[in-house]
Scaffold this motif. Structure first.
Motif, PDB file in Angstrom:
ATOM      1  N   THR A 117       1.169  -1.453  -0.256  1.00  0.00           N
ATOM      2  CA  THR A 117      -0.750  -0.035  -0.565  1.00  0.00           C
ATOM      3  C   THR A 117       1.016   1.381   0.060  1.00  0.00           C
ATOM      4  N   ASP A 118      -0.160   2.344  -0.336  1.00  0.00           N
ATOM      5  CA  ASP A 118       1.049   3.862  -0.431  1.00  0.00           C
ATOM      6  C   ASP A 118      -0.044   4.671   0.038  1.00  0.00           C
ATOM      7  N   SER A 119      -1.097   3.683   0.410  1.00  0.00           N
ATOM      8  CA  SER A 119      -2.026   5.003   1.006  1.00  0.00           C
ATOM      9  C   SER A 119      -3.041   4.840   2.267  1.00  0.00           C
ATOM     10  N   GLY A 120      -2.033   4.163   2.919  1.00  0.00           N
ATOM     11  CA  GLY A 120      -2.434   3.631   4.363  1.00  0.00           C
ATOM     12  C   GLY A 120      -2.767   4.329   5.402  1.00  0.00           C
ATOM     13  N   HIS A 121      -3.323   4.106   6.344  1.00  0.00           N
ATOM     14  CA  HIS A 121      -3.760   5.423   7.515  1.00  0.00           C
ATOM     15  C   HIS A 121      -3.144   5.438   8.512  1.00  0.00           C
ATOM     16  N   ALA A 122      -2.701   6.249   8.832  1.00  0.00           N
ATOM     17  CA  ALA A 122      -1.879   6.708  10.489  1.00  0.00           C
ATOM     18  C   ALA A 122      -2.403   7.435  11.020  1.00  0.00           C
ATOM     19  N   GLU A 123      -1.907   7.694  12.235  1.00  0.00           N
ATOM     20  CA  GLU A 123      -2.835   8.372  12.801  1.00  0.00           C
ATOM     21  C   GLU A 123      -2.144   8.002  14.735  1.00  0.00           C
ATOM     22  N   PHE A 124      -2.697   9.556  15.086  1.00  0.00           N
ATOM     23  CA  PHE A 124      -1.346   9.482  16.996  1.00  0.00           C
ATOM     24  C   PHE A 124      -2.844  10.629  17.224  1.00  0.00           C
ATOM     25  N   THR A 125      -2.956  10.031  19.045  1.00  0.00           N
ATOM     26  CA  THR A 125      -3.681  10.565  19.870  1.00  0.00           C
ATOM     27  C   THR A 125      -2.525  11.388  20.496  1.00  0.00           C
TER      28      THR A 125
END
Lengths: 184, 284
Positions: A27-35
């Motif tokens: 993938t080159d469009s995965g979602h990464a998130e931090f809180t």
């Protein structure tokens, strides 16, 4: 003797190639998130530029994120984040490791998996284990994972003034659909 | 003979290791930046300084709120509490980023009950690689004098302003040249209807929390009688959520047109006043 040995090595390599699936998941469009948490306030930053590869034949799990693609909704805060992470010198957060649990590639059920490997951010590398889920759907792999990153472990100073500082523990979450691709 | 065999075996082993190493390297994803030529970060700490606008833009879907104050002359001494007893010219402003490069805003200050509506566009962003060596932005503004009882009609209350901002960051030092033009539909006495200026803004970042700044705004050509070029120095403080600017300036006005038209104090002769600005950005 030398030629014979080289021939055997080449044949060995060739045989190994033949028994592979010749498929990797990318993938080159995965979602990464931090809180992040600061006193009386929580904010989230995310990016949809997570690059990743899972290669079951090599038992390789390789992901990276260009940290300058993280957006928190406030431009000035984003720039503070990039500075805190020293994105100019260390632009990527990276994980390279392998599956440390079994995964049935022929099942379409959601399966709990664990990966173990090296996670690098801010120029500091630590050996970590991350737990998540994998689900095979047709030619796709659906991935989710969550873990806690302690800023101190990676020599990242939490930004803030006096008692008003970002919490050292950051909640990280990734989610990606990896498409099957033939090995080149 | 044994030595020869050993050498052959060694060479083959090295070759095999090399093949495996290369294969292993190829298996990983090549690391590529999303933006191979990123812009330079934060030439200035706010979209406007003490009196002069900067190339710093308001990010898309962000609302930048500003509160600006300037007080009386510091040389009033303790009797006037160094100018704080003399009342402040206060300006409240809002700027919204429609795009990372385009924003519009409105502000209102105490003097003349002046309302200004403005737009700013960043034409060029300085890049880290140096492929674009400078940052370039333009700003236009319309000011409306809403002070009651002056007997002026609406068009006489208007003034117009345009500027080009050219800036470059060099390490921790930033410099901006700001040629500008102001036009007033109505002026009193021998005042000029149009004024040209060349604002200079400098910034020196001390660390992530503190920076120093200076501004100088000479009027080029004909000036209004009794007016002087404006100078100011500032300490900027980034608290994480807010930018505070604590400054000394010769002019009590808050936008370039009226700074050029009305500054009657000479900074270098000790005629300056204290002021402070607060900038806060909200995301939408």
């Amino acid at each position: 003797m030398n030629i014979l040995l080289s021939l055997i090595v080449s044949l060995f390599c060739g045989v190994c190639e033949d028994v592979r699936q010749d498929v990797v998941y990318i993938t080159d469009s995965g979602h990464a998130e931090f809180t992040s948490r600061v006193p009386l306030h929580t904010f989230t930053g995310s990016s949809d530029h997570l690059h990743g590869l899972i290669d079951f034949d090599e038992n390789l799990v390789d992901f990276y994120l260009d940290l300058s693609t993280l957006k928190s909704g406030i431009g000035r805060r984003d720039r503070d984040i990039y500075r805190t992470l020293n994105v100019d010198d260390h632009p990527f957060a990276e994980f390279t490791g392998s599956l440390s649990s079994s995964f049935d590639i022929n099942s379409s059920e959601i399966q709990q998996v664990a990966v173990r490997g090296e996670f690098t951010i801010h120029g500091v590398t630590r050996e970590i284990t991350i737990e998540g889920t994998l689900q095979k759907q047709g030619g796709e792999l659906h991935l989710t994972a969550e873990w806690i990153l302690d800023l101190e472990d990676y020599d990242i100073e939490p930004p803030g003034i006096l008692f008003y500082r970002v919490d050292e523990e950051q909640e990280l979450r990734i989610e990606a659909i990896l498409n099957s691709s033939s090995r080149e | 003979m044994n030595v020869c065999k050993f050498a052959n075996f060694g060479l083959t082993a090295i070759f095999l290791l090399f093949v495996l190493f290369v294969e292993s390297m190829n298996a990983q994803l090549p690391r590529e930046r999303a933006d191979a030529d990123p812009p330079v970060d934060r030439l200035f700490w706010a979209s406007s300084g003490i009196g002069i606008s900067t190339v710093e833009s308001v990010s898309a879907r962000n609302l930048n709120s500003t509160v600006k104050h300037t007080f009386g002359l510091v040389d009033g001494g303790i009797d006037r509490f160094f100018g704080l007893d003399d009342g402040a010219n206060t300006r409240l402003g809002l700027d919204y980023g429609f795009h990372d490069r385009f924003s519009m805003g409105i502000g209102r200050m105490t003097f003349n009950k002046l309302v200004d509506i403005h737009a700013k566009y960043n034409i060029l962003r300085q890049t880290v690689s140096g492929s674009k060596p400078v940052e370039l932005a333009v700003k236009t503004s319309v000011g409306i004098n809403t002070f009651p009882g002056t007997g002026r009609d609406f068009s006489e209350r208007l003034n117009y302003f345009a500027t080009v901002m050219i800036a470059r960051r060099m390490g921790s030092f930033s410099l901006q040249a700001t040629p500008m033009y102001a036009y007033f539909n109505h002026v009193s006495g021998n005042n000029e209807k149009q004024l040209f200026g060349l604002g200079i803004v400098a910034g020196l970042e001390l660390n992530d929390r503190f920076s120093l700044g200076a501004e100088y705004l000479p009027v080029i050509g004909d000036k209004n009688p009794g007016t002087y070029d404006t100078a100011a120095i500032t300490l900027n403080i980034d608290t994480g959520g807010h930018i505070f600017q604590l400054f000394f300036t010769s002019s009590q006005w808050h936008n370039e047109s009226f700074i050029m038209a009305n500054n009657r104090d000479r900074f270098w002769e000790g005629k300056f006043r204290f002021g402070f600005n607060i900038h806060r950005v909200f995301g939408f």
